[in-house]
Motif scaffolding. Structure first.
Motif, PDB file in Angstrom:
ATOM      1  N   ALA A 616       0.868  -1.182   0.000  1.00  0.00           N
ATOM      2  CA  ALA A 616       0.000   0.000   0.000  1.00  0.00           C
ATOM      3  C   ALA A 616       0.908   1.236   0.000  1.00  0.00           C
ATOM      4  O   ALA A 616       0.660   2.222  -0.698  1.00  0.00           O
ATOM      5  N   ALA A 617       1.995   1.119   0.770  1.00  0.00           N
ATOM      6  CA  ALA A 617       2.946   2.234   0.822  1.00  0.00           C
ATOM      7  C   ALA A 617       3.622   2.439  -0.537  1.00  0.00           C
ATOM      8  O   ALA A 617       3.729   3.559  -1.041  1.00  0.00           O
ATOM      9  N   TRP A 618       4.042   1.338  -1.151  1.00  0.00           N
ATOM     10  CA  TRP A 618       4.770   1.450  -2.419  1.00  0.00           C
ATOM     11  C   TRP A 618       3.884   1.902  -3.580  1.00  0.00           C
ATOM     12  O   TRP A 618       4.380   2.452  -4.570  1.00  0.00           O
ATOM     13  N   ALA A 619       2.574   1.641  -3.467  1.00  0.00           N
ATOM     14  CA  ALA A 619       1.690   1.876  -4.624  1.00  0.00           C
ATOM     15  C   ALA A 619       1.906   3.263  -5.215  1.00  0.00           C
ATOM     16  O   ALA A 619       1.928   3.436  -6.435  1.00  0.00           O
ATOM     17  N   ASP A 620       2.092   4.262  -4.357  1.00  0.00           N
ATOM     18  CA  ASP A 620       2.294   5.607  -4.892  1.00  0.00           C
ATOM     19  C   ASP A 620       3.725   6.112  -4.673  1.00  0.00           C
ATOM     20  O   ASP A 620       3.975   7.307  -4.673  1.00  0.00           O
ATOM     21  N   LYS A 621       4.650   5.158  -4.493  1.00  0.00           N
ATOM     22  CA  LYS A 621       6.044   5.605  -4.268  1.00  0.00           C
ATOM     23  C   LYS A 621       7.062   4.919  -5.161  1.00  0.00           C
ATOM     24  O   LYS A 621       8.243   5.245  -5.116  1.00  0.00           O
ATOM     25  N   PHE A 622       6.647   3.959  -5.922  1.00  0.00           N
ATOM     26  CA  PHE A 622       7.606   3.319  -6.835  1.00  0.00           C
ATOM     27  C   PHE A 622       7.679   4.195  -8.077  1.00  0.00           C
ATOM     28  O   PHE A 622       7.090   3.934  -9.110  1.00  0.00           O
ATOM     29  N   ASP A 623       8.406   5.277  -7.937  1.00  0.00           N
ATOM     30  CA  ASP A 623       8.368   6.319  -8.970  1.00  0.00           C
ATOM     31  C   ASP A 623       9.149   5.923 -10.198  1.00  0.00           C
ATOM     32  O   ASP A 623      10.026   5.083 -10.145  1.00  0.00           O
ATOM     33  N   GLY A 624       8.847   6.643 -11.241  1.00  0.00           N
ATOM     34  CA  GLY A 624       9.692   6.560 -12.425  1.00  0.00           C
ATOM     35  C   GLY A 624      10.817   7.577 -12.291  1.00  0.00           C
ATOM     36  O   GLY A 624      11.223   7.920 -11.178  1.00  0.00           O
ATOM     37  N   ALA A 625      11.290   8.070 -13.422  1.00  0.00           N
ATOM     38  CA  ALA A 625      12.400   9.017 -13.376  1.00  0.00           C
ATOM     39  C   ALA A 625      12.353   9.917 -14.601  1.00  0.00           C
ATOM     40  O   ALA A 625      11.748   9.563 -15.613  1.00  0.00           O
ATOM     41  N   ALA A 626      12.961  11.065 -14.464  1.00  0.00           N
ATOM     42  CA  ALA A 626      13.180  11.919 -15.636  1.00  0.00           C
ATOM     43  C   ALA A 626      14.659  11.783 -15.965  1.00  0.00           C
ATOM     44  O   ALA A 626      15.518  12.235 -15.203  1.00  0.00           O
ATOM     45  N   LYS A 627      14.964  11.096 -17.056  1.00  0.00           N
ATOM     46  CA  LYS A 627      16.357  10.773 -17.358  1.00  0.00           C
ATOM     47  C   LYS A 627      17.089  11.969 -17.952  1.00  0.00           C
ATOM     48  O   LYS A 627      16.568  12.615 -18.874  1.00  0.00           O
ATOM     49  N   PRO A 628      18.275  12.231 -17.421  1.00  0.00           N
ATOM     50  CA  PRO A 628      19.036  13.380 -17.934  1.00  0.00           C
ATOM     51  C   PRO A 628      19.731  13.036 -19.252  1.00  0.00           C
ATOM     52  O   PRO A 628      20.938  12.890 -19.313  1.00  0.00           O
ATOM     53  N   VAL A 629      18.951  12.905 -20.294  1.00  0.00           N
ATOM     54  CA  VAL A 629      19.532  12.577 -21.596  1.00  0.00           C
ATOM     55  C   VAL A 629      20.117  13.842 -22.225  1.00  0.00           C
ATOM     56  O   VAL A 629      19.660  14.947 -21.929  1.00  0.00           O
ATOM     57  N   PRO A 630      21.135  13.656 -23.068  1.00  0.00           N
ATOM     58  CA  PRO A 630      21.802  14.848 -23.600  1.00  0.00           C
ATOM     59  C   PRO A 630      21.015  15.525 -24.721  1.00  0.00           C
ATOM     60  O   PRO A 630      21.354  15.471 -25.886  1.00  0.00           O
ATOM     61  N   MET A 631      19.916  16.128 -24.360  1.00  0.00           N
ATOM     62  CA  MET A 631      19.160  16.947 -25.312  1.00  0.00           C
ATOM     63  C   MET A 631      18.345  17.917 -24.465  1.00  0.00           C
ATOM     64  O   MET A 631      18.238  17.747 -23.256  1.00  0.00           O
ATOM     65  N   ARG A 632      17.773  18.907 -25.104  1.00  0.00           N
ATOM     66  CA  ARG A 632      16.912  19.806 -24.362  1.00  0.00           C
ATOM     67  C   ARG A 632      15.532  19.170 -24.337  1.00  0.00           C
ATOM     68  O   ARG A 632      14.786  19.195 -25.291  1.00  0.00           O
ATOM     69  N   GLY A 633      15.244  18.543 -23.222  1.00  0.00           N
ATOM     70  CA  GLY A 633      14.000  17.808 -23.112  1.00  0.00           C
ATOM     71  C   GLY A 633      14.160  16.765 -22.032  1.00  0.00           C
ATOM     72  O   GLY A 633      15.153  16.761 -21.307  1.00  0.00           O
ATOM     73  N   VAL A 634      13.165  15.906 -21.906  1.00  0.00           N
ATOM     74  CA  VAL A 634      13.266  14.857 -20.894  1.00  0.00           C
ATOM     75  C   VAL A 634      12.924  13.512 -21.518  1.00  0.00           C
ATOM     76  O   VAL A 634      12.190  13.440 -22.493  1.00  0.00           O
ATOM     77  N   ALA A 635      13.468  12.487 -20.927  1.00  0.00           N
ATOM     78  CA  ALA A 635      13.024  11.138 -21.245  1.00  0.00           C
ATOM     79  C   ALA A 635      12.424  10.608 -19.946  1.00  0.00           C
ATOM     80  O   ALA A 635      13.133  10.424 -18.957  1.00  0.00           O
TER      81      ALA A 635
END
Ligand code: NAI
Length: 783
Positions: A616-635
């Motif tokens: 129940a705790a993890w349900a809203d905490k197993f986050d994804g990520a915004a990857k610092p890829v080398p471009m102006r933008g996010v992955a």
């Protein structure tokens, strides 16, 4: 030509790259190559020719490795692994850094050799392939550096067998070797038979970097060498990139062997253009999506799905752009499209297009083709139906198949109407629309207003028949590490047998299955008695068969709305299940004690309640990520549910085991079909009464009882199931892995490791990552 004439014609002219250095490199090795084993090149053995597909000329002769050669390479890799794996991360990081630097130092030689061997334009090998190779080694030098601090609970798998295709020969090598050796594995890698040369040049830089002998071994040859690797007994993991057919064969060949497996297979990726897209950019994107590397790209945007109202305008723009494409010598820096890899591949493309003649309207770029060599014109086929072969089968050539749609939901439906799930592109100036569509697409990678963006920091890989596992990013490391610790074989627990003086009980206490939120009788009408250690009859449970599994999977499939509920709602339900279990804790504890003859029932129930709270705790905490890829933008790395997960619950922890599989799966939005503990099934059948009172929608959790060995094939073979987890004592690994080859579902076999279900090993990130697929959504900002 005079300068004035150049201005008048605006012609590119020729801009040839010299082949001299690459040819010298080959000649210096007498044009014949052995294998790279244990830090040295062997003498050339049985040789085959490697040709330049643009000219047909023989570039070099390469050794067809034998099974014995593979064996020698594996022995070298095994010997090296002990000390390589024991090095501190920093020591390995230095080697990976040296490899990255050496790739850069030899970058032009790599690029030219790659273009000559593969036929891809030098612009691509020079500006895309080779820089991405260097980037991969840099990135994973960092991973080696951080390993000790960040991944203390994981360790190397051992010796990895890696088999790669011919479309990105050096880049695929980097994707395979860098994470493997960074994590302390050693490798035996086989390049594709058409394109071995850059791998052999890479062997040379391994020497230059002073890499310890045996860490990287390269064996060349055709599919037979691949088979020898796949079936070698002393290899711990197979990583494969290539066709879905061979991937499926490898799944079957490794079934039950205990080898880890990742498969990066084919695709038929949709390229969706909405009517408000920047059409000129979308056309330019398409050039990259389908004509990059002559369309020989697993994630090529090979299915154009364009909104009806703009289709004609868009096709006209596309055809105009196709008219400007230049096809020719891959070493000419001003060409757009080079040669396909081999006459066989050229024939395959030609046959596929010819076989569908008359379907749709065919348009081929009018650019002149060179007189010789494997050149296929950029091709567009419009007016196809979504079911057409050209829209469904991977062509792996410069052929774009197109259809139209009217509404966003129809676009999604057409896009997902494929057995693959590798990548997708979505084009619209309305970011709300693109971000609405992206999560609905069944794909491992989605590019918003772009295509073919790759980076070492961002995971790449597919779902469905595009395979499983990710390459790149933190998620990619899962494929090259395992939880630390010694594996101990699980033993099945025999059910308590009927006492000699067993009495028939007048009360009917036959527990049913739990399917679609309702109790269901076994289809076959068979049941088994469950006896207490004390000799008392505790009840009966049904014995499930194929039909019961089918019903349960159908119920799970129908409960797809669960994936769309919010993580907060899922958390609340898990807490509620915990609360309701806690209200009946004594009863459950007594039941467990009666079945097992032990006294740890109360402890197990407490642990189960705690585990429900954990997820129940993890349900809203197993986050994804915004990857610092080398471009102006996010992955954006988004954790998505896998879908329908089949699970075989552990024998030894009748309630806690079931909760340990169910809770992470449903917390992440999956639906489950669980086969309860075989010897102690009553805790599971009691448990569904708790589920019934906990607001869990019907079909999210389905529970059957019966013989795991009998249920393994129907559950793992069911095409509606997306993953199978086996934690049972029954040795069903071979059946599960073999049957999972049908739709290439993920499987998680845990019968080689006794798990302390009460402890920390019974919960956490390992479970959550098995319960999720990472989808990477690339969102460039624009400028
Ligand atoms: P393939 O899948 O046969 O070859 C890929 C690699 O697997 C090569 O190194 C090959 O030697 C090896 N291999 C072949 N048979 C094997 C076996 N039984 N066991 C172990 N390794 C084996 O691909 P192929 O035949 O070159 O191309 C056929 C089609 O496959 C293409 O037209 C394309 O549709 C698809 N393909 C897809 C790729 C992708 O990245 N998705 C890459 C290459 C091909």
């Amino acid at each position: 030509m005079t300068v004035k004439e150049h201005f008048d014609s605006m012609d590119y002219g020729l801009a040839p790259e010299s082949a001299a250095e690459a040819l010298d490199w080959i000649t210096a090795r007498d044009g014949a190559f052995g294998l790279y084993i244990n830090g040295a090149m062997t003498a050339p053995g049985e040789l085959f020719k490697s040709r330049n597909p643009a000219t047909g000329e023989v570039l070099a002769q390469v050794t067809q490795a034998s099974a014995d050669d593979v064996d020698v390479a594996v022995i070298a890799a095994r010997k090296a692994q002990k000390s390589w794996g024991a090095l501190p991360g920093h020591a390995r990081a230095k080697y990976l850094y040296a490899l990255a630097r050496l790739v850069q130092k030899h970058s032009r030689l790599f690029a030219v050799l790659e273009s000559m061997d593969n036929g891809k334009p030098i612009r691509e090998s020079r500006d895309i392939d080779v820089p991405l190779v260097a980037r991969h080694f840099y990135y994973h030098a960092g991973m080696a550096q951080l390993q000790d601090a960040e991944l203390p609970d994981r360790e190397a798998l051992g010796v990895c067998g890696q088999i790669i295709p011919w479309n990105f020969p050096l880049l695929m090598l980097a994707w395979k070797i860098a994470p493997a050796i960074a994590m302390g594995n050693t490798v035996v890698l086989k390049p594709a038979e058409y394109t071995s040369l850059t791998a052999l040049l890479f062997a040379q830089i391994c020497d230059e970097a002073g890499l310890p002998n045996g860490v990287v071994n390269i064996v060349t040859g055709d599919g037979r060498v691949g088979e020898a690797i796949v079936t070698h007994e002393d290899i711990d993991k197979i990583a494969f990139t290539g066709s879905t057919n061979v991937g499926r064969q490898i799944r079957r060949a490794t079934a039950g062997s205990g080898k880890s497996l990742t498969l990066e297979l084919g695709g038929k990726s949709p390229y969706i253009v909405f009517d408000d897209a920047d059409l000129d950019s979308a056309v330019e994107g398409l050039v990259d999506a389908i004509w990059f590397n002559q369309g020989q790209v697993c994630c090529a945007g090979s299915r154009l799905i364009v909104q009806e109202g703009i289709a004609d305008r868009f096709y006209a723009k596309l055809k105009a752009r196709m008219g400007k494409l230049r096809i020719g010598d891959p070493l000419d820096k001003s060409i757009d499209v080079g040669a396909v890899v081999d006459p066989i591949q050229h024939q395959r493309i030609t046959d596929m297009v010819n076989a569908s003649a008359g379907e749709g309207e065919l348009y081929q770029a009018p650019c002149p083709l060179p007189d010789q060599g494997c050149f296929y014109p950029p091709t567009l086929i419009t007016g196809l139906s979504s079911a057409s072969t050209l829209m469904q089968e991977e062509i792996f050539g410069p052929v774009l198949a197109a259809t139209t749609f009217r509404t966003p939901s129809e676009a999604v439906e057409i896009a997902n109407n494929t057995r693959y799930g590798l990548a997708a592109s979505v084009w619209s100036e309305n970011v709300n629309l693109t971000l609405d569509v992206a999560p609905k697409l069944v794909a491992g990678v989605v590019w918003v207003n772009g295509t073919n963006m790759f980076d070492a920091a961002a995971g790449f890989g597919g779902v469905r028949e595009s395979g499983f596992g990710r390459e790149g990013g933190w998620e990619g490391l899962q494929a090259y590490t395992k939880p630390r610790g010694k594996a101990v074989s699980l033993k099945p627990i025999a059910p308590v047998s009927a006492p000699k003086d067993a009495k028939v009980d007048a009360l009917d206490r036959t527990a049913k299955f739990y399917v679609g939120g309702k109790q269901a009788r076994p289809d076959g009408g068979y049941s088994q008695a469950v006896w207490a250690k004390s000799g008392a009859l505790l009840g009966h449970v049904g014995i499930a068969n194929r039909k019961d599994i089918r019903n349960a999977v159908e119920a799970a499939t129908a409960a797809s709305g669960w994936a769309k509920t919010t993580s907060h709602a899922r958390a609340q339900i898990l807490y509620y299940i915990g609360e309701n279990l806690s209200a009946r804790a004594d009863e459950f504890a007594a039941r467990i004690d009666a079945m097992t003859g032990g006294r740890s029932g109360a402890k197990e129930v407490d642990a189960a309640i705690s585990r429900l709270f954990t997820y129940a705790a993890w349900a809203d905490k197993f986050d994804g990520a915004a990857k610092p890829v080398p471009m102006r933008g996010v992955a954006l790395a988004m954790n998505e549910p896998v879908g329908v997960i089949g699970g075989f619950c552990p024998d030894e922890a009748p309630l806690l085991g079931l909760v340990s599989l169910m809770a992470p799966a449903i917390a992440m939005g999956n639906r489950v079909v669980l086969a309860a503990s075989q010897p102690y099934p009553l805790a599971a059948t009691d448990f569904y009464q708790v589920l019934e009172t906990s607001d869990l929608p019907g079909g999210v959790v389905n529970i059957v009882t019966g013989d795991h060995a009998t249920l393994a094939a129907p559950l793992a073979g069911h095409l509606g199931v997306d993953a199978v987890w086996s934690h049972t004592g029954a040795d069903i690994s071979a059946t599960v892995e073999l049957e999972s080859a049908g739709n290439l579902k993920r499987s998680w076999i845990n019968n080689a490791k006794a798990r302390d279900w009460m402890g920390a090993a019974g919960e956490g990130r390992e479970f959550l990552s098995h319960a999720t697929e990472v989808k990477t959504v690339w969102v460039p900002y624009g400028e």
